[in-house]
Enzyme design. Structure first.
Site, mmCIF file in Angstrom:
data_model
loop_
_atom_site.group_PDB
_atom_site.id
_atom_site.type_symbol
_atom_site.label_atom_id
_atom_site.label_comp_id
_atom_site.label_asym_id
_atom_site.label_seq_id
_atom_site.Cartn_x
_atom_site.Cartn_y
_atom_site.Cartn_z
ATOM 1 N N GLY A 30 7.536 92.184 6.579
ATOM 2 C CA GLY A 30 7.792 93.479 7.218
ATOM 3 C C GLY A 30 7.888 93.368 8.724
ATOM 4 N N HIS A 36 15.592 89.441 10.606
ATOM 5 C CA HIS A 36 15.482 89.696 9.162
ATOM 6 C C HIS A 36 16.792 90.309 8.621
ATOM 7 C CE1 HIS A 36 11.062 90.167 10.255
ATOM 8 N NE2 HIS A 36 11.020 89.264 9.309
ATOM 9 N N GLN A 152 8.352 75.720 7.972
ATOM 10 C CA GLN A 152 8.196 76.509 6.742
ATOM 11 C C GLN A 152 9.365 76.237 5.788
ATOM 12 O OE1 GLN A 152 6.751 80.736 6.319
ATOM 13 N NE2 GLN A 152 8.927 81.191 6.393
ATOM 14 N N SER A 184 10.991 87.762 16.588
ATOM 15 C CA SER A 184 9.803 87.603 15.756
ATOM 16 C C SER A 184 9.102 88.954 15.698
ATOM 17 C CB SER A 184 8.873 86.580 16.414
ATOM 18 O OG SER A 184 7.581 86.688 15.856
HETATM 19 O O1 PAF Z 1 8.268 83.849 7.093
HETATM 20 C C1 PAF Z 1 7.574 84.795 6.645
HETATM 21 O O2 PAF Z 1 7.743 85.958 7.015
HETATM 22 C C2 PAF Z 1 6.490 84.494 5.619
HETATM 23 O O3 PAF Z 1 5.884 83.269 5.874
HETATM 24 C C3 PAF Z 1 6.997 84.572 4.177
HETATM 25 C C4 PAF Z 1 8.039 83.507 3.882
HETATM 26 C C5 PAF Z 1 7.584 85.949 3.898
HETATM 27 C C6 PAF Z 1 5.828 84.347 3.206
HETATM 28 O O4 PAF Z 1 4.828 85.304 3.384
#
Ligand code: PAF
Length: 279
Positions: A30, A36, A152, A184
């Site tokens: 969120g 995003h 990640q 971010s």
């Molecule tokens: O990158 C993120 O926002 C988080 O690490 C994710 C991949 C949604 C997992 O909670």
């Protein structure tokens, strides 16, 4: 666009869509921003159905204060998502994802013993727990992740191989604010003054790329640390030059792999990360 809070409802509603084509999935915590939305748009272009999840995953926070202050903005997130045309928003509660504590421990070898893994103990194990749970629930054909969280992405690609999950992981470019600061959700927690000063992080990384021809790796690392730490708002936690697949430290520019400069910086209490391809 349908807001769904339980896995049963999501699976039931998604079921009838699956026959029309592929399911694209964008997992988020969120506090959505243009970064995003660029993932959601790519997912919409490449799939017939798109699910976005909004879940602030407690198991990936190694600092309870960080978890507490993480921005939660469901109402405005839903407005933004509505404008993209995605079909499903999955916003479960903690009990829905973890009906009982998740005790799985993943082994990512050296991938999580460097950089974020070294400084945020248990973080990637928590990311792996939630992403594997979400994949199990959504069963996407493709899942979209931003390259800002470079490590990640490497971990998630490894997770999918380890668990033999039939999902394609799609890497998406870093989206930046006008100042160059990598977008971010944490940027929202910065004061105006901090946000202006935080732009020095990306400015320094862009300049560092130009110095590859004239400085050794060690000299470049030293220069980046000095340049950013000179700013009284900023404290570098690490800057490392690593190869883009195994994340092993690079000692010399003559090494063959693609080289990435990865950085974590505290701006006041807020921890920001960024990275740049150096060759
Ligand atoms: O990158 C993120 O926002 C988080 O690490 C994710 C991949 C949604 C997992 O909670």
């Amino acid at each position: 666009m349908l807001l769904v809070k339980t896995k049963e409802e999501l699976q039931q509603k998604l079921g009838s869509f699956r026959e029309f084509g592929t399911v694209g999935f964008v997992p988020t915590m969120g506090a959505l921003h243009s970064g995003h939305l660029s993932l959601v748009e790519k997912a919409i272009n490449e799939n017939q159905v798109v699910v976005v999840s909004i879940f602030v995953n407690p198991t990936q926070f190694n600092d309870s204060k960080d978890l507490e202050r993480y921005p939660r903005t469901l109402e405005s997130d839903l407005k933004l998502l509505k404008s993209t045309g995605c079909q499903f928003v999955f916003a479960p509660g903690v009990n829905e994802i973890y009906p009982k504590p998740d005790r799985r421990i993943f082994n990512f070898g050296t991938l999580d013993s460097v950089m974020e893994g070294k400084h945020r103990s248990g973080h990637f194990n928590g990311v792996a727990q939630v992403v594997s749970r979400l994949f199990e629930i959504v069963k996407p054909d493709k899942a979209y992740f931003g390259l800002k969280d470079f490590q990640q992405l490497a971990i998630i690609k490894n997770l999918v191989v380890q668990l033999k999950l039939p999902v394609e992981i799609v890497s998406c470019p870093i989206i930046r604010e006008e100042s160059g600061l990598a977008m971010s959700s944490r940027n929202e927690l910065l004061t105006t003054e901090e946000r202006e000063n935080a732009a020095l992080i990306s400015r320094t990384l862009f300049l560092a790329k130009n110095f590859v021809a004239e400085k050794s790796v060690e000299q470049l690392v030293h220069w980046v640390l000095k340049t950013i730490n000179k700013n009284s708002f900023l404290t570098v936690e690490y800057f490392e030059v690593v190869d883009d697949t195994r994340l092993k430290p690079i000692k010399s520019w003559s090494e063959k792999n693609t080289k990435i400069g990865c950085i974590a910086v505290f701006c006041g209490k807020i921890r920001l990360i960024d990275n740049i391809i150096l060759n």
